[in-house]
Scaffold this motif. Structure first.
Motif, PDB file in Angstrom:
ATOM      1  N   GLN A  76       1.287  12.550  -6.019  1.00  0.00           N
ATOM      2  CA  GLN A  76       1.374  11.512  -6.566  1.00  0.00           C
ATOM      3  C   GLN A  76       0.554  11.317  -7.662  1.00  0.00           C
ATOM      4  N   ASN A  77      -0.877  11.809  -7.484  1.00  0.00           N
ATOM      5  CA  ASN A  77      -1.465  11.763  -8.838  1.00  0.00           C
ATOM      6  C   ASN A  77      -1.346  11.366  -9.805  1.00  0.00           C
ATOM      7  N   ARG A  78      -1.933  11.389 -11.128  1.00  0.00           N
ATOM      8  CA  ARG A  78      -1.245  10.737 -12.778  1.00  0.00           C
ATOM      9  C   ARG A  78      -2.775  10.825 -12.915  1.00  0.00           C
ATOM     10  N   LEU A  79      -3.065  11.934 -14.014  1.00  0.00           N
ATOM     11  CA  LEU A  79      -3.832  11.613 -14.998  1.00  0.00           C
ATOM     12  C   LEU A  79      -3.488  10.308 -15.832  1.00  0.00           C
ATOM     13  N   LEU A  80      -4.298   9.584 -16.321  1.00  0.00           N
ATOM     14  CA  LEU A  80      -4.288   8.049 -16.955  1.00  0.00           C
ATOM     15  C   LEU A  80      -3.744   8.541 -18.317  1.00  0.00           C
ATOM     16  N   HIS A 133      -3.547   7.118 -23.490  1.00  0.00           N
ATOM     17  CA  HIS A 133      -3.949   6.319 -23.489  1.00  0.00           C
ATOM     18  C   HIS A 133      -2.516   4.516 -22.856  1.00  0.00           C
ATOM     19  N   GLY A 134      -2.842   3.559 -23.002  1.00  0.00           N
ATOM     20  CA  GLY A 134      -1.094   2.706 -22.460  1.00  0.00           C
ATOM     21  C   GLY A 134      -0.469   2.750 -21.415  1.00  0.00           C
ATOM     22  N   ASP A 135      -0.842   3.443 -20.205  1.00  0.00           N
ATOM     23  CA  ASP A 135      -0.708   4.073 -18.997  1.00  0.00           C
ATOM     24  C   ASP A 135      -0.656   2.710 -18.221  1.00  0.00           C
ATOM     25  N   ILE A 136       0.158   1.885 -17.606  1.00  0.00           N
ATOM     26  CA  ILE A 136      -0.232   0.168 -16.506  1.00  0.00           C
ATOM     27  C   ILE A 136       0.430   1.081 -15.078  1.00  0.00           C
ATOM     28  N   VAL A 137      -0.427   0.720 -14.303  1.00  0.00           N
ATOM     29  CA  VAL A 137      -0.590   0.801 -12.667  1.00  0.00           C
ATOM     30  C   VAL A 137      -0.031  -0.281 -12.566  1.00  0.00           C
ATOM     31  N   HIS A 138       0.710  -1.041 -11.845  1.00  0.00           N
ATOM     32  CA  HIS A 138       1.191  -2.054 -11.132  1.00  0.00           C
ATOM     33  C   HIS A 138       1.257  -2.087  -9.494  1.00  0.00           C
ATOM     34  N   VAL A 139       0.326  -2.906  -9.023  1.00  0.00           N
ATOM     35  CA  VAL A 139       0.408  -2.210  -7.751  1.00  0.00           C
ATOM     36  C   VAL A 139       0.990  -3.814  -7.170  1.00  0.00           C
ATOM     37  N   ASN A 140       2.130  -3.902  -6.373  1.00  0.00           N
ATOM     38  CA  ASN A 140       3.691  -5.329  -6.302  1.00  0.00           C
ATOM     39  C   ASN A 140       2.697  -5.711  -4.841  1.00  0.00           C
ATOM     40  N   ARG A 141       3.152  -6.982  -4.540  1.00  0.00           N
ATOM     41  CA  ARG A 141       3.067  -7.181  -2.948  1.00  0.00           C
ATOM     42  C   ARG A 141       3.498  -6.549  -1.936  1.00  0.00           C
ATOM     43  N   ASN A 142       3.092  -7.146  -0.812  1.00  0.00           N
ATOM     44  CA  ASN A 142       3.769  -6.633   0.468  1.00  0.00           C
ATOM     45  C   ASN A 142       4.767  -7.287   1.138  1.00  0.00           C
ATOM     46  N   ASP A 156       8.259   4.059 -22.253  1.00  0.00           N
ATOM     47  CA  ASP A 156       9.602   3.332 -21.455  1.00  0.00           C
ATOM     48  C   ASP A 156       9.987   4.265 -20.270  1.00  0.00           C
ATOM     49  N   LYS A 157       9.298   4.763 -19.480  1.00  0.00           N
ATOM     50  CA  LYS A 157       9.402   5.355 -18.255  1.00  0.00           C
ATOM     51  C   LYS A 157       8.600   4.947 -17.406  1.00  0.00           C
ATOM     52  N   THR A 158       9.188   4.512 -16.375  1.00  0.00           N
ATOM     53  CA  THR A 158       9.025   4.197 -15.154  1.00  0.00           C
ATOM     54  C   THR A 158       8.826   4.740 -14.216  1.00  0.00           C
ATOM     55  N   GLU A 159       7.977   5.267 -13.145  1.00  0.00           N
ATOM     56  CA  GLU A 159       8.232   5.401 -11.548  1.00  0.00           C
ATOM     57  C   GLU A 159       7.490   4.800 -10.983  1.00  0.00           C
ATOM     58  N   VAL A 160       7.993   5.197  -9.947  1.00  0.00           N
ATOM     59  CA  VAL A 160       7.371   5.150  -7.837  1.00  0.00           C
ATOM     60  C   VAL A 160       6.457   6.151  -7.979  1.00  0.00           C
ATOM     61  N   ILE A 161       4.914   5.954  -7.685  1.00  0.00           N
ATOM     62  CA  ILE A 161       4.566   6.537  -7.235  1.00  0.00           C
ATOM     63  C   ILE A 161       4.312   6.350  -5.783  1.00  0.00           C
ATOM     64  N   TRP A 204       1.115  -1.524  -0.538  1.00  0.00           N
ATOM     65  CA  TRP A 204       0.095   0.222  -0.013  1.00  0.00           C
ATOM     66  C   TRP A 204       0.582   2.116   0.067  1.00  0.00           C
ATOM     67  N   ARG A 205       1.587   0.820   0.184  1.00  0.00           N
ATOM     68  CA  ARG A 205       3.149   2.181   0.029  1.00  0.00           C
ATOM     69  C   ARG A 205       3.330   2.860  -1.451  1.00  0.00           C
ATOM     70  N   THR A 206       3.374   2.161  -2.320  1.00  0.00           N
ATOM     71  CA  THR A 206       4.234   2.011  -3.581  1.00  0.00           C
ATOM     72  C   THR A 206       3.602   1.540  -4.599  1.00  0.00           C
ATOM     73  N   VAL A 207       2.972   2.167  -5.402  1.00  0.00           N
ATOM     74  CA  VAL A 207       2.549   1.924  -6.849  1.00  0.00           C
ATOM     75  C   VAL A 207       3.804   1.849  -7.654  1.00  0.00           C
ATOM     76  N   THR A 208       3.905   1.496  -9.519  1.00  0.00           N
ATOM     77  CA  THR A 208       4.516   1.655 -10.189  1.00  0.00           C
ATOM     78  C   THR A 208       3.543   2.002 -11.092  1.00  0.00           C
ATOM     79  N   PHE A 209       4.465   3.027 -12.246  1.00  0.00           N
ATOM     80  CA  PHE A 209       2.809   3.848 -13.258  1.00  0.00           C
ATOM     81  C   PHE A 209       4.333   3.995 -14.250  1.00  0.00           C
TER      82      PHE A 209
END
Length: 371
Positions: A235-239, A241-250, A217-222, A208-213
């Motif tokens: 920390q919010n982003r306007l999405l 086309h093609g954006d990927i939001v990935h939530v990792n395990r804790n 070809d650019k990835t950042e930690v939100i 719940w602390r970070t997600v990858t956006f």
């Protein structure tokens, strides 16, 4: 007090190093004990030691206090947002006072079925207006072009254009959310926070602390926790086309409880946090017979390049009820190390217990020799 703590830590480390030489085969080749001690004392100068008291707890609370109201549409540019049509989108067209140009809604037909699809070449074809450029244009731009073309055959046409199916653009939400999947980009702005909410929110196993956006070809930690807990709307982003939001395990969100506790090991942090009292309780508590209640330390790695400090060390004097209250209010962070020292007598007894097998072995050899 800080000097006393550093001396205590130095003594622990020195005893640990010299204690290793008691055990056969434990000596590190190429490193002399004198060098180890000198290097250790130099490193300890870069350790910041603080006592866990009411002042420190107050500093923690102030650091966590939200400074701005939270809104999923604040901090991103939604005021000028306009959806741009793409291949596959479907629009409907209505012309006032000209029913022959307006397809009536059928009871068994949908607006999408009767609408006009943006073709592979990016155009839309309508009566008296063929091959109108649509892809990459807003609905207002399409309407304006359509009015201009219809004006050649209709006096002052009143045209209404609506999007009835959004098929061209989508964002992806993956990982530890309840409903991972593909989410359409529509004429309503879709932010990163909105997408996570539409995906059902985070699972129990989510970080719940970070997600990858990822965009292109650019990835950042939100820093998701900074948004929710501290109101950091940056920390919010306007999405798009093609954006990927990935939530990792804790899996990595844990602290380590070591030393004189009943059950040493790791303790997981949940999304609501973990305090020092909870960590000690989950580890079975202090060993009442041997633990030193004044020797509860929390070691936290620091960014030495920025601060010049290797680690922050916090000490809790837990011999009174007030200290237990402080432990309940002291929030731990991932990868913190909680270490409980033994009482001086217990440490002495442990050293003796290590030496006894060697003494017993020597006594046995003496007995054999005597016989």
């Amino acid at each position: 007090m800080a000097l006393r703590c550093k001396s205590l830590i130095t003594s622990f480390a020195f005893l640990a190093m010299t204690g290793c030489t008691i055990i056969p085969g434990s000596h590190f080749e190429g490193i002399e004990p004198g060098n180890q001690t000198t290097n250790l004392e130099q490193e300890l100068e870069k350790v910041n030691i603080q006592i866990i008291d009411s002042s420190l707890i107050s500093q923690q609370k102030n650091a966590r206090k939200a400074v701005k109201p939270i809104s999923s549409l604040v901090g991103v540019n939604t005021r000028d947002y306009q959806y741009k049509l793409g291949v596959g989108d479907v629009v409907t067209v209505g012309v006032w006072d000209h029913p022959e140009l307006t397809i009536p809604a059928g009871t068994q037909r949908t607006a999408e079925f009767d609408g006009f699809k943006v073709q592979e070449d990016g155009t839309v074809t309508y009566a008296y207006a063929s091959n109108i450029p649509a892809a990459g244009h807003t609905i207002s731009e399409l309407r304006k072009d359509l009015v201009t073309r219809l004006a050649r055959v209709i006096e002052n046409p009143q045209v209404d254009v609506k999007i009835v199916s959004f098929k061209s653009q989508k964002a992806y939400v993956t990982g530890e959310v309840k409903q991972p999947g593909v989410y359409p980009i529509t004429d309503t702005p879709l932010t990163l926070i909105d997408a996570i909410n539409q995906a059902g929110g985070l699972t129990e196993a989510a970080d719940w602390r970070t997600v990858t956006f990822t965009r292109g070809d650019k990835t950042e930690v939100i820093k998701l926790e900074d948004f929710y807990a501290n109101g950091d709307i940056s920390q919010n982003r306007l999405l798009q086309h093609g954006d990927i939001v990935h939530v990792n395990r804790n899996d990595k969100q844990k602290v380590f409880v070591l030393g004189d506790v009943n059950k040493a090991g790791s303790v997981k942090l949940n999304r609501y946090g973990l305090n020092l009292a909870e960590a000690l309780s989950d580890s079975g508590g202090l060993n009442e017979g041997t633990a030193d209640a004044n020797g509860i330390f929390v070691l936290r790695k620091s960014n030495v390049e920025q601060t010049g400090v290797i680690a922050d060390v916090y000490q809790l004097h837990a011999k009174n009820i007030a200290a237990l209250v402080l432990a309940e209010q002291f929030e731990l962070q991932p990868h913190d190390i909680v270490y409980v020292t033994s009482a001086p007598l217990a440490r002495w007894n442990r050293v003796i217990s290590l030496l006894l097998p060697s003494i017993a072995t020597v006594d046995s050899v003496d007995d054999i020799t005597a016989n």
